[in-house]
Scaffold this active site. Structure first.
Site, PDB file in Angstrom:
ATOM      1  N   GLU A 152     -33.427 -27.230 -19.102  1.00  0.00           N
ATOM      2  CA  GLU A 152     -33.180 -27.340 -17.656  1.00  0.00           C
ATOM      3  C   GLU A 152     -31.883 -28.078 -17.323  1.00  0.00           C
ATOM      4  OE1 GLU A 152     -36.812 -29.096 -16.185  1.00  0.00           O
ATOM      5  OE2 GLU A 152     -38.050 -27.475 -16.968  1.00  0.00           O
ATOM      6  N   GLU A 269     -42.946 -20.534 -20.925  1.00  0.00           N
ATOM      7  CA  GLU A 269     -43.903 -21.331 -20.137  1.00  0.00           C
ATOM      8  C   GLU A 269     -44.593 -20.468 -19.086  1.00  0.00           C
ATOM      9  OE1 GLU A 269     -42.188 -25.007 -18.676  1.00  0.00           O
ATOM     10  OE2 GLU A 269     -41.038 -25.316 -20.514  1.00  0.00           O
TER      11      GLU A 269
HETATM   12  O1  G3I Z   1     -51.273 -39.208 -19.740  1.00  0.00           O
HETATM   13  C1  G3I Z   1     -51.009 -39.963 -18.534  1.00  0.00           C
HETATM   14  C2  G3I Z   1     -52.262 -40.633 -18.048  1.00  0.00           C
HETATM   15  O2  G3I Z   1     -52.668 -41.594 -19.007  1.00  0.00           O
HETATM   16  C3  G3I Z   1     -51.977 -41.299 -16.704  1.00  0.00           C
HETATM   17  O3  G3I Z   1     -53.158 -41.841 -16.189  1.00  0.00           O
HETATM   18  C4  G3I Z   1     -51.436 -40.269 -15.708  1.00  0.00           C
HETATM   19  C5  G3I Z   1     -51.061 -40.913 -14.381  1.00  0.00           C
HETATM   20  O4  G3I Z   1     -50.091 -40.163 -13.701  1.00  0.00           O
HETATM   21  O5  G3I Z   1     -50.279 -39.693 -16.257  1.00  0.00           O
HETATM   22  C6  G3I Z   1     -50.514 -38.998 -17.470  1.00  0.00           C
HETATM   23  O6  G3I Z   1     -49.314 -38.438 -17.947  1.00  0.00           O
HETATM   24  C7  G3I Z   1     -48.842 -37.323 -17.230  1.00  0.00           C
HETATM   25  C8  G3I Z   1     -48.748 -36.145 -18.197  1.00  0.00           C
HETATM   26  O7  G3I Z   1     -48.177 -35.034 -17.535  1.00  0.00           O
HETATM   27  C9  G3I Z   1     -50.103 -35.722 -18.763  1.00  0.00           C
HETATM   28  O8  G3I Z   1     -50.927 -35.250 -17.738  1.00  0.00           O
HETATM   29  C10 G3I Z   1     -47.467 -37.660 -16.664  1.00  0.00           C
HETATM   30  O9  G3I Z   1     -47.585 -38.660 -15.675  1.00  0.00           O
HETATM   31  C11 G3I Z   1     -46.848 -36.414 -16.060  1.00  0.00           C
HETATM   32  O10 G3I Z   1     -45.499 -36.695 -15.707  1.00  0.00           O
HETATM   33  C12 G3I Z   1     -46.854 -35.291 -17.076  1.00  0.00           C
HETATM   34  O11 G3I Z   1     -46.375 -34.122 -16.432  1.00  0.00           O
HETATM   35  C13 G3I Z   1     -45.880 -33.123 -17.301  1.00  0.00           C
HETATM   36  C14 G3I Z   1     -44.483 -32.725 -16.813  1.00  0.00           C
HETATM   37  O12 G3I Z   1     -44.008 -31.631 -17.589  1.00  0.00           O
HETATM   38  C15 G3I Z   1     -43.476 -33.883 -16.951  1.00  0.00           C
HETATM   39  O13 G3I Z   1     -43.290 -34.233 -18.299  1.00  0.00           O
HETATM   40  C16 G3I Z   1     -46.830 -31.934 -17.262  1.00  0.00           C
HETATM   41  O14 G3I Z   1     -48.068 -32.298 -17.865  1.00  0.00           O
HETATM   42  C17 G3I Z   1     -46.204 -30.778 -18.035  1.00  0.00           C
HETATM   43  O15 G3I Z   1     -47.030 -29.632 -17.902  1.00  0.00           O
HETATM   44  C18 G3I Z   1     -44.822 -30.487 -17.461  1.00  0.00           C
HETATM   45  O16 G3I Z   1     -44.255 -29.443 -18.228  1.00  0.00           O
HETATM   46  C19 G3I Z   1     -42.972 -28.993 -17.783  1.00  0.00           C
HETATM   47  C20 G3I Z   1     -42.174 -28.619 -19.028  1.00  0.00           C
HETATM   48  O17 G3I Z   1     -42.111 -29.724 -19.921  1.00  0.00           O
HETATM   49  C21 G3I Z   1     -40.765 -28.172 -18.644  1.00  0.00           C
HETATM   50  N1  G3I Z   1     -40.823 -27.076 -17.681  1.00  0.00           N
HETATM   51  C22 G3I Z   1     -41.644 -27.312 -16.497  1.00  0.00           C
HETATM   52  C23 G3I Z   1     -43.054 -27.723 -16.902  1.00  0.00           C
HETATM   53  C24 G3I Z   1     -43.939 -27.892 -15.688  1.00  0.00           C
HETATM   54  O18 G3I Z   1     -43.484 -28.945 -14.885  1.00  0.00           O
END
Ligand code: G3I
Length: 352
Positions: A152, A269
């Protein structure tokens, strides 16, 4: 935790012979067509939910850790690498004869907190990114067959690289603002040095529908190829809204010109949300299945399209989840039952 994953893997290894008779295995069909079928996986359900693990092993021959190989997950402090959860996913994949796709290595999101909250000089940022990429790719050398090296990097407008303005909002790239645009070529070079056999990808979103974004990504990767940078493929994320299905001929023309550069294509994705649709749910699910069908067909039309990956496989675990299951973007429902999208995938993969 890891032991628990290994036990689930061993149980699955014995149960593979009893794959469900009523639903075809997507991985068996994909293997016959010579492509990889993958999904993003999350550690917690893999560790705790045997159904999640068994559907995953039955239908997919590739995994991407959804979050566990991101910098923030791997690098809690400058001196510490926490590989445990990512290692657990890799061990599960190996036990179940699945390939692993890793990354992202250089992304504007999920940057380690200790980096984001310091004012790094250009040299310090370069050293931090080089050390990160070499350590992570080196750790998984020979175990991760492909990496999203840079993710990205193009601004949503398609008019510039992300982070061209100096402010450090999360949507800006710290790597661009500290290192400059050369961070992209350097990231590929460092990954290649750490594992010369790994396939290295540039990955981005909206390239299935935005002309300016697709042009910007094309120009970026074409210039990397021309400079001799070790890049082997382009990832098209394809987070699609069923209420606005893409122009499929647009996708064909993008795949064609990326292939002409000698690069592979991975659909990285794919998910198809339905919450904006005003049709009855059963019809929305059919329209969703139509998108899955078309995208899979296009991938099969191109020898260069070697992998089709969805961002999760069950609506129970999706980044688009809402309590009401409104987006329902994936091929299996909240209870792991195959949806019309699943049968669209299996129909296309099994067609002559
Ligand atoms: O695991 C913690 C948990 O312990 C905590 O209580 C909670 C509170 O917010 O957060 C949890 O972590 C989150 C994690 O996902 C697991 O659910 C993070 O905050 C959250 O930022 C994270 O979001 C991920 C996001 O990327 C940012 O990294 C999404 O799961 C993931 O599906 C998403 O994937 C992205 C690809 O990497 C790139 N392309 C877009 C795609 C969708 O946004």
């Amino acid at each position: 935790m890891i032991n628990k994953l290994l036990i689930i893997s061993i149980v699955l290894a014995f149960s593979m012979g009893t794959r469900s008779q009523d639903t075809p295995s997507l991985r068996d069909l994909a293997e016959e067509r010579g492509i990889l079928i993958g999904t993003a996986v999350e550690y917690d359900p893999l560790d705790s939910d045997a159904t999640y693990a068994s559907v995953l092993a039955q239908h997919y021959n590739m995994v991407i850790p959804a979050n566990e190989m991101k910098m923030r997950a791997l690098r809690p402090t400058p001196d510490e690498f926490t590989f445990g959860r990512a290692d657990g996913i890799v061990a599960f994949a190996q036990e179940n004869d699945m390939q692993v796709r890793g990354g992202p290595l250089a992304w504007h999101q999920a940057v380690a907190y200790w980096i984001r909250h310091r004012n790094l000089s250009r040299d310090e940022a370069m050293l931090a990114l080089e050390e990160h990429i070499k350590a992570v790719v080196g750790h998984y050398k020979g175990q991760v067959f492909a990496w999203d090296v840079v993710n990205e990097a193009v601004h949503d407008s398609g008019m510039a690289l992300r982070g061209t303005d100096i402010s450090l909002y999360d949507s800006d790239s710290l790597w661009l603002t500290t290192i400059g645009p050369e961070y992209i070529a350097l990231a590929f070079q460092w990954a290649h040095e750490a594992d010369p056999d790994a396939l290295l990808f540039y990955n981005d979103y909206n390239t299935e529908k935005s002309r300016t974004k697709a042009n910007a990504v094309y120009n970026l990767v074409a210039s990397l190829v021309e400079q001799g940078v070790p890049i082997h493929g382009v990832g098209f994320q394809m987070h699609i809204n069923a209420s606005e299905p893409p122009d499929y001929n647009f996708i064909r023309s993008e795949f064609a010109r990326i292939s002409d550069l000698g690069l592979q294509i991975h659909i990285t994705e794919l998910d198809v949300r339905i919450s904006d649709m005003d049709t009855p749910r059963s019809e929305s699910l059919q329209r969703q299945a139509d998108v899955y069908r078309e995208i899979t067909n296009i991938c099969l039309e191109f020898d260069s399209c070697t992998a089709l990956i969805t961002w999760g496989f069950t609506d129970r675990h999706s980044w688009l989840n809402t309590p009401a299951d409104e987006n329902a973007p994936l091929p299996f429902d909240m209870n792991y039952q195959p949806k019309p999208a699943f049968f669209a995938l299996s129909d296309v993969l099994s067609a002559n």
